[in-house]
Scaffold this motif. Sequence first.
Motif, PDB file in Angstrom:
ATOM      1  N   ALA A   1       0.817  -1.209   0.000  1.00 43.60           N
ATOM      2  CA  ALA A   1       0.000   0.000   0.000  1.00 43.60           C
ATOM      3  C   ALA A   1       0.851   1.259   0.000  1.00 43.60           C
ATOM      4  CB  ALA A   1      -0.929  -0.001   1.209  1.00 43.60           C
ATOM      5  N   SER A   2       2.096   1.161   0.511  1.00 43.57           N
ATOM      6  CA  SER A   2       2.959   2.346   0.618  1.00 43.57           C
ATOM      7  C   SER A   2       4.420   1.933   0.517  1.00 43.57           C
ATOM      8  CB  SER A   2       2.729   3.026   1.978  1.00 43.57           C
ATOM      9  OG  SER A   2       3.205   2.174   3.022  1.00 43.57           O
ATOM     10  N   LEU A   3       5.265   2.921   0.273  1.00 41.67           N
ATOM     11  CA  LEU A   3       6.712   2.678   0.280  1.00 41.67           C
ATOM     12  C   LEU A   3       7.182   2.238   1.657  1.00 41.67           C
ATOM     13  CD1 LEU A   3       8.272   5.609  -1.776  1.00 41.67           C
ATOM     14  CD2 LEU A   3       8.564   3.165  -2.186  1.00 41.67           C
ATOM     15  N   THR A   4       6.599   2.820   2.683  1.00 40.86           N
ATOM     16  CA  THR A   4       6.972   2.471   4.051  1.00 40.86           C
ATOM     17  C   THR A   4       6.725   0.981   4.294  1.00 40.86           C
ATOM     18  OG1 THR A   4       6.456   4.720   4.758  1.00 40.86           O
ATOM     19  CG2 THR A   4       6.574   3.044   6.482  1.00 40.86           C
ATOM     20  N   GLU A   5       5.579   0.493   3.838  1.00 44.66           N
ATOM     21  CA  GLU A   5       5.239  -0.926   3.978  1.00 44.66           C
ATOM     22  C   GLU A   5       6.188  -1.799   3.149  1.00 44.66           C
ATOM     23  OE1 GLU A   5       1.630  -3.358   2.206  1.00 44.66           O
ATOM     24  OE2 GLU A   5       0.915  -2.015   3.792  1.00 44.66           O
ATOM     25  N   ALA A   6       6.475  -1.395   1.919  1.00 45.54           N
ATOM     26  CA  ALA A   6       7.394  -2.149   1.057  1.00 45.54           C
ATOM     27  C   ALA A   6       8.786  -2.191   1.676  1.00 45.54           C
ATOM     28  CB  ALA A   6       7.441  -1.522  -0.340  1.00 45.54           C
ATOM     29  N   ASN A   7       9.213  -1.066   2.237  1.00 45.14           N
ATOM     30  CA  ASN A   7      10.531  -0.986   2.860  1.00 45.14           C
ATOM     31  C   ASN A   7      10.615  -1.922   4.070  1.00 45.14           C
ATOM     32  OD1 ASN A   7      13.194   0.285   3.141  1.00 45.14           O
ATOM     33  ND2 ASN A   7      12.336   1.127   5.021  1.00 45.14           N
ATOM     34  N   ALA A   8       9.565  -1.944   4.887  1.00 43.33           N
ATOM     35  CA  ALA A   8       9.550  -2.825   6.060  1.00 43.33           C
ATOM     36  C   ALA A   8       9.662  -4.287   5.629  1.00 43.33           C
ATOM     37  CB  ALA A   8       8.281  -2.597   6.881  1.00 43.33           C
ATOM     38  N   ALA A   9       8.960  -4.653   4.553  1.00 46.55           N
ATOM     39  CA  ALA A   9       8.983  -6.037   4.070  1.00 46.55           C
ATOM     40  C   ALA A   9      10.373  -6.432   3.576  1.00 46.55           C
ATOM     41  CB  ALA A   9       7.950  -6.222   2.952  1.00 46.55           C
ATOM     42  N   ILE A  10      11.029  -5.560   2.821  1.00 49.80           N
ATOM     43  CA  ILE A  10      12.347  -5.923   2.285  1.00 49.80           C
ATOM     44  C   ILE A  10      13.423  -5.864   3.362  1.00 49.80           C
ATOM     45  CG2 ILE A  10      13.028  -3.659   1.361  1.00 49.80           C
ATOM     46  CD1 ILE A  10      13.936  -5.574  -1.134  1.00 49.80           C
TER      47      ILE A  10
ATOM     48  N   ALA B   1       5.404  10.879  -2.643  1.00 49.36           N
ATOM     49  CA  ALA B   1       6.222   9.678  -2.871  1.00 49.36           C
ATOM     50  C   ALA B   1       7.701   9.987  -2.666  1.00 49.36           C
ATOM     51  CB  ALA B   1       5.981   9.121  -4.271  1.00 49.36           C
ATOM     52  N   VAL B   2       8.125  11.161  -3.100  1.00 50.59           N
ATOM     53  CA  VAL B   2       9.523  11.571  -2.916  1.00 50.59           C
ATOM     54  C   VAL B   2       9.826  11.724  -1.425  1.00 50.59           C
ATOM     55  CG1 VAL B   2      11.210  13.410  -3.342  1.00 50.59           C
ATOM     56  CG2 VAL B   2       9.712  12.630  -5.203  1.00 50.59           C
ATOM     57  N   ASP B   3       8.924  12.351  -0.680  1.00 50.57           N
ATOM     58  CA  ASP B   3       9.126  12.517   0.760  1.00 50.57           C
ATOM     59  C   ASP B   3       9.206  11.159   1.458  1.00 50.57           C
ATOM     60  OD1 ASP B   3       9.204  15.263   0.464  1.00 50.57           O
ATOM     61  OD2 ASP B   3       7.097  15.536   0.988  1.00 50.57           O
ATOM     62  N   GLU B   4       8.379  10.215   1.012  1.00 50.13           N
ATOM     63  CA  GLU B   4       8.414   8.876   1.597  1.00 50.13           C
ATOM     64  C   GLU B   4       9.722   8.167   1.226  1.00 50.13           C
ATOM     65  OE1 GLU B   4       5.256   5.232   2.385  1.00 50.13           O
ATOM     66  OE2 GLU B   4       4.851   6.602   0.737  1.00 50.13           O
ATOM     67  N   ALA B   5      10.200   8.377   0.005  1.00 46.56           N
ATOM     68  CA  ALA B   5      11.485   7.792  -0.420  1.00 46.56           C
ATOM     69  C   ALA B   5      12.625   8.313   0.454  1.00 46.56           C
ATOM     70  CB  ALA B   5      11.748   8.107  -1.889  1.00 46.56           C
ATOM     71  N   ILE B   6      12.579   9.600   0.772  1.00 45.56           N
ATOM     72  CA  ILE B   6      13.585  10.203   1.660  1.00 45.56           C
ATOM     73  C   ILE B   6      13.483   9.554   3.039  1.00 45.56           C
ATOM     74  CG2 ILE B   6      14.262  12.322   2.866  1.00 45.56           C
ATOM     75  CD1 ILE B   6      13.170  13.853   0.310  1.00 45.56           C
ATOM     76  N   ALA B   7      12.268   9.423   3.555  1.00 46.66           N
ATOM     77  CA  ALA B   7      12.039   8.888   4.898  1.00 46.66           C
ATOM     78  C   ALA B   7      12.523   7.451   5.050  1.00 46.66           C
ATOM     79  CB  ALA B   7      10.555   8.987   5.267  1.00 46.66           C
ATOM     80  N   ILE B   8      12.404   6.640   3.996  1.00 43.04           N
ATOM     81  CA  ILE B   8      12.819   5.233   4.101  1.00 43.04           C
ATOM     82  C   ILE B   8      14.301   5.040   3.768  1.00 43.04           C
ATOM     83  CG2 ILE B   8      10.497   4.354   3.625  1.00 43.04           C
ATOM     84  CD1 ILE B   8      11.683   3.540   0.778  1.00 43.04           C
ATOM     85  N   GLY B   9      14.968   6.106   3.321  1.00 42.79           N
ATOM     86  CA  GLY B   9      16.396   5.997   3.032  1.00 42.79           C
ATOM     87  C   GLY B   9      16.727   5.350   1.698  1.00 42.79           C
ATOM     88  N   ALA B  10      15.854   5.534   0.709  1.00 38.57           N
ATOM     89  CA  ALA B  10      16.161   5.029  -0.632  1.00 38.57           C
ATOM     90  C   ALA B  10      17.416   5.733  -1.159  1.00 38.57           C
ATOM     91  CB  ALA B  10      14.979   5.279  -1.576  1.00 38.57           C
ATOM     92  N   ARG B  11      18.077   5.117  -2.097  1.00 37.90           N
ATOM     93  CA  ARG B  11      19.288   5.714  -2.677  1.00 37.90           C
ATOM     94  C   ARG B  11      18.958   6.729  -3.767  1.00 37.90           C
ATOM     95  NH1 ARG B  11      22.896   0.263  -3.323  1.00 37.90           N
ATOM     96  NH2 ARG B  11      23.467   0.097  -1.141  1.00 37.90           N
ATOM     97  N   ALA B  12      17.860   6.478  -4.492  1.00 38.39           N
ATOM     98  CA  ALA B  12      17.537   7.327  -5.639  1.00 38.39           C
ATOM     99  C   ALA B  12      16.035   7.420  -5.835  1.00 38.39           C
ATOM    100  CB  ALA B  12      18.182   6.767  -6.907  1.00 38.39           C
ATOM    101  N   VAL B  13      15.626   8.537  -6.422  1.00 39.86           N
ATOM    102  CA  VAL B  13      14.238   8.746  -6.838  1.00 39.86           C
ATOM    103  C   VAL B  13      14.257   8.971  -8.339  1.00 39.86           C
ATOM    104  CG1 VAL B  13      12.262  10.305  -6.745  1.00 39.86           C
ATOM    105  CG2 VAL B  13      13.491   9.767  -4.658  1.00 39.86           C
ATOM    106  N   TRP B  14      13.377   8.257  -9.027  1.00 41.29           N
ATOM    107  CA  TRP B  14      13.280   8.370 -10.474  1.00 41.29           C
ATOM    108  C   TRP B  14      11.863   8.790 -10.816  1.00 41.29           C
ATOM    109  CZ3 TRP B  14      17.288   6.170 -13.789  1.00 41.29           C
ATOM    110  CH2 TRP B  14      17.074   6.435 -15.144  1.00 41.29           C
TER     111      TRP B  14
END
Length: 146
Positions: free
Chosen positions: A67-76, A98-111
């Motif tokens: 449902a969210s990047l936060t959820e996907a991040n927790a799973a991986i 989505a960009v703010d959530e990418a920052i919050a989860i510590g992704a390396r890149a946003v495309w």
Amino acid sequence: MDEGMDEEQRIRGILAESKTIAVVGLSARTDRPSHEVAQYLQAHGYRILPVNPAYAGTHILGHPCHASLTEANAAIRKEGGRIDVVDCFRKSAEVGAAVDEAIAIGARAVWMQLGVVDDAAAARAEKAGLAVVMDKCIKIEHMQLR
């Protein structure tokens, strides 16, 4: 990211160093660009994490949709992995969240896909240390660099 690096070098680096790509707005419909791009990336060795609240709890391209990047991040993270790239198939007006959530989860890149532009969100991501690609298709860029 490195100020002296041109865009092609930055894109080449992102694609070479990434293993896991969360696709925000991934559709289960095979006729949608998000599905075609994700399927292409998967065929080229990337792990795809579908993110779309409309399909949460189902599977897209063989993977559970979150449902969210936060959820996907927790799973991986439970598997010891991480999200390298957040590929955004959102309208420009909606991509900031989505960009703010990418920052919050510590992704390396946003495309941000072709036609998706949010300079303020890109600036926030860059300030947080994420590599940013905006208004380009990740599939087209991958094909050109191969």
